[in-house]
Design a protein around this motif. Structure first.
Motif, mmCIF file in Angstrom:
data_model
loop_
_atom_site.group_PDB
_atom_site.id
_atom_site.type_symbol
_atom_site.label_atom_id
_atom_site.label_comp_id
_atom_site.label_asym_id
_atom_site.label_seq_id
_atom_site.Cartn_x
_atom_site.Cartn_y
_atom_site.Cartn_z
ATOM 1 N N LEU A 32 62.588 22.758 -6.606
ATOM 2 C CA LEU A 32 62.293 23.632 -7.736
ATOM 3 C C LEU A 32 62.534 22.935 -9.077
ATOM 4 C CD1 LEU A 32 61.704 26.551 -8.815
ATOM 5 C CD2 LEU A 32 64.176 26.943 -8.650
ATOM 6 N N THR A 33 63.581 22.118 -9.134
ATOM 7 C CA THR A 33 63.958 21.451 -10.392
ATOM 8 C C THR A 33 63.445 20.017 -10.465
ATOM 9 O OG1 THR A 33 66.091 20.742 -9.457
ATOM 10 C CG2 THR A 33 66.043 22.874 -10.602
ATOM 11 N N VAL B 238 68.943 22.870 -15.779
ATOM 12 C CA VAL B 238 68.197 23.430 -16.903
ATOM 13 C C VAL B 238 68.596 22.723 -18.194
ATOM 14 C CG1 VAL B 238 67.894 25.496 -18.327
ATOM 15 C CG2 VAL B 238 67.722 25.664 -15.842
ATOM 16 N N MET B 239 69.864 22.373 -18.309
ATOM 17 C CA MET B 239 70.289 21.638 -19.492
ATOM 18 C C MET B 239 69.605 20.283 -19.581
ATOM 19 S SD MET B 239 74.122 20.553 -20.673
ATOM 20 C CE MET B 239 74.484 22.216 -21.203
ATOM 21 N N THR B 240 69.469 19.604 -18.464
ATOM 22 C CA THR B 240 68.911 18.251 -18.495
ATOM 23 C C THR B 240 67.437 18.221 -18.868
ATOM 24 O OG1 THR B 240 68.227 18.141 -16.149
ATOM 25 C CG2 THR B 240 70.523 17.573 -16.664
ATOM 26 N N ILE B 241 66.706 19.310 -18.646
ATOM 27 C CA ILE B 241 65.272 19.276 -18.916
ATOM 28 C C ILE B 241 64.907 19.825 -20.292
ATOM 29 C CG2 ILE B 241 64.705 19.348 -16.475
ATOM 30 C CD1 ILE B 241 63.917 22.244 -16.754
ATOM 31 N N GLY B 242 65.897 20.315 -21.050
ATOM 32 C CA GLY B 242 65.641 20.721 -22.416
ATOM 33 C C GLY B 242 65.301 22.191 -22.572
ATOM 34 N N ILE C 79 63.447 27.058 -20.391
ATOM 35 C CA ILE C 79 63.030 28.459 -20.517
ATOM 36 C C ILE C 79 61.767 28.709 -19.695
ATOM 37 C CG2 ILE C 79 62.092 30.165 -22.121
ATOM 38 C CD1 ILE C 79 65.040 29.921 -22.458
ATOM 39 N N TYR C 80 60.830 27.767 -19.745
ATOM 40 C CA TYR C 80 59.586 27.930 -18.974
ATOM 41 C C TYR C 80 59.885 28.039 -17.481
ATOM 42 C CZ TYR C 80 55.032 26.972 -16.898
ATOM 43 O OH TYR C 80 53.894 27.054 -16.134
ATOM 44 N N LEU C 81 60.759 27.169 -16.984
ATOM 45 C CA LEU C 81 61.103 27.191 -15.559
ATOM 46 C C LEU C 81 61.724 28.522 -15.168
ATOM 47 C CD1 LEU C 81 61.597 25.921 -12.760
ATOM 48 C CD2 LEU C 81 63.702 24.917 -13.689
ATOM 49 N N ILE C 82 62.710 28.973 -15.925
ATOM 50 C CA ILE C 82 63.404 30.219 -15.589
ATOM 51 C C ILE C 82 62.464 31.414 -15.666
ATOM 52 C CG2 ILE C 82 65.232 31.803 -16.308
ATOM 53 C CD1 ILE C 82 66.214 29.278 -14.858
ATOM 54 N N ASN C 83 61.537 31.401 -16.603
ATOM 55 C CA ASN C 83 60.604 32.518 -16.742
ATOM 56 C C ASN C 83 59.644 32.650 -15.561
ATOM 57 O OD1 ASN C 83 61.609 33.473 -19.148
ATOM 58 N ND2 ASN C 83 60.119 32.409 -20.442
ATOM 59 N N GLN C 84 59.534 31.611 -14.740
ATOM 60 C CA GLN C 84 58.669 31.676 -13.554
ATOM 61 C C GLN C 84 59.366 32.316 -12.360
ATOM 62 O OE1 GLN C 84 55.578 30.673 -14.520
ATOM 63 N NE2 GLN C 84 56.754 30.213 -16.382
ATOM 64 N N LEU C 85 60.675 32.539 -12.473
ATOM 65 C CA LEU C 85 61.473 32.988 -11.328
ATOM 66 C C LEU C 85 61.806 34.473 -11.435
ATOM 67 C CD1 LEU C 85 63.964 29.971 -11.206
ATOM 68 C CD2 LEU C 85 61.799 30.229 -9.969
ATOM 69 N N GLN D 114 64.069 37.774 -11.014
ATOM 70 C CA GLN D 114 65.481 38.182 -11.059
ATOM 71 C C GLN D 114 66.415 37.091 -11.598
ATOM 72 O OE1 GLN D 114 65.788 39.621 -6.806
ATOM 73 N NE2 GLN D 114 66.608 41.420 -7.834
ATOM 74 N N ILE D 115 65.847 36.107 -12.282
ATOM 75 C CA ILE D 115 66.651 35.023 -12.847
ATOM 76 C C ILE D 115 66.457 35.006 -14.358
ATOM 77 C CG2 ILE D 115 67.201 32.564 -12.764
ATOM 78 C CD1 ILE D 115 67.542 33.960 -10.080
ATOM 79 N N GLY D 116 67.548 34.812 -15.087
ATOM 80 C CA GLY D 116 67.463 34.710 -16.530
ATOM 81 C C GLY D 116 68.343 33.586 -17.038
ATOM 82 N N CYS D 117 68.191 33.251 -18.307
ATOM 83 C CA CYS D 117 69.070 32.235 -18.880
ATOM 84 C C CYS D 117 69.215 32.470 -20.375
ATOM 85 C CB CYS D 117 68.573 30.824 -18.593
ATOM 86 S SG CYS D 117 67.188 30.286 -19.599
ATOM 87 N N VAL D 118 70.303 31.942 -20.911
ATOM 88 C CA VAL D 118 70.538 31.917 -22.347
ATOM 89 C C VAL D 118 70.920 30.489 -22.707
ATOM 90 C CG1 VAL D 118 71.899 32.782 -24.274
ATOM 91 C CG2 VAL D 118 71.340 34.314 -22.375
#
Length: 307
Positions: free
Chosen positions: A96-97, A269-273, A278-284, A286-290
């Motif tokens: 996934l990452t 997620v930190m390593t990819i900027g 944000i784009y990656l998390i938005n595809q999943l 029940q998953i969110g990020c700040v």
């Protein structure tokens, strides 16, 4: 020793115990009205966390993980269903990452490899060199000197397991704070949802402190290259790809139904900027990020509102 919060009209109280486990400070909180019952439940959770630590240890000679590592480049190893499933989930997160999360690494053990050319080649090992056989429940590391370790997701997995045990024993409401990563279920004694601040008062200064995290997990990773004194997490638990920068990000918090997934995803997620993260998390689902950058600007994923 149990600590407790004020008793409300419904006689429910938060009973807490803080203990050092897996090299981290764990605080286990359960909601109840009987301190003896609460203490016994917390002890059960601690026992389970200790079991997970032993299960995933790379220091115990007879652990399954060490058996897998010793057999690298030689033969598949039959493992328990629990270890097999954990490795399988880890490889899925790697996929996934795009390899930013990776449980594999190379150990320069001269007892295994005496050929310098072979050593140079094997340092490029990654998650694609792990072969799983679901029918035989075996794990095979293709290259000699290759190793696996769960430093990046073991804390979250242990928290999930402790929650499972607590729920089996009748704990309907509680919080597990695993070194600052939070896992909640049920409600507070006043029947209000858990928030970041109520689950961990030490995080009241966070811009998302009032965020509802009932029945969710939150794991945070901080850019240790610039904020090394703030976090226990290390960027070395993942394998950043060339071209991505971490200098613009101060911290990443992942919100997920399981602590294992949140724990595993925070650093990648930190390593990819910011944008790619944000784009990656938005595809999943029940998953969110700040994400918070060096200028204290806050970037929430879709579905998350910051007051």
């Amino acid at each position: 020793m149990l600590a407790l919060k004020k008793v409300l009209a419904n006689n429910l109280t938060i009973y807490r115990r803080e203990v050092r486990l897996m090299g981290n400070k764990f605080e286990i909180s359960v909601v109840g009205n009987d301190p003896v019952w609460a203490g016994e439940r917390i002890t059960s959770a601690i026992t389970e966390i200790n079991r997970v630590e032993k299960l995933l240890s790379t220091f115990s000679e007879d652990s399954e993980v060490n058996t897998i590592n010793r057999s690298a480049g030689k033969k598949p190893v039959k493992v328990s269903a629990e270890i097999y499933k954990l490795i399988d989930r880890s490889l899925q997160i790697s996929e996934l990452t795009y390899g930013a999360f990776d449980i594999t690494y190379y150990s320069a053990d001269k007892a295994d490899d005496h050929n310098d050319t072979a050593v140079a080649t094997y340092t490029t090992v990654n998650y694609k060199d792990v072969v799983l056989d679901a029918t035989a429940t075996t794990v095979f590391l293709k290259e000699k000197g290759m190793r696996i370790g769960f430093g990046a997701n073991s804390k979250g997995y242990a928290a999930d397991r402790a929650k499972y045990i607590l729920q089996l024993e009748g704990v309907s409401n509680g919080v597990i704070n695993a070194g600052g990563d939070l896992l909640t279920w049920g409600l507070q004694p006043d029947m209000e949802p858990w928030t970041v601040a109520t689950a961990d008062p030490r995080q009241q200064a966070q811009p998302f402190a009032d965020m509802d995290i009932a029945n969710m997990a939150v794991a945070t990773s901080v850019n240790v290259e610039k904020y090394a004194t703030i976090t226990d997490k290390k960027l070395s638990t993942s394998k950043p790809k060339n071209g991505f920068t971490v200098s613009e990000i101060k911290s990443v918090s992942i919100i997920s139904p399981t602590a294992e997934f949140a724990d595993a995803m925070a650093t990648p997620v930190m390593t990819i900027g910011v944008n790619a993260g944000i784009y990656l998390i938005n595809q999943l689902n029940q998953i969110g990020c700040v994400i918070i950058d060096d200028h204290h600007r806050v970037y929430p994923s879709k579905g998350i509102t910051i007051a």
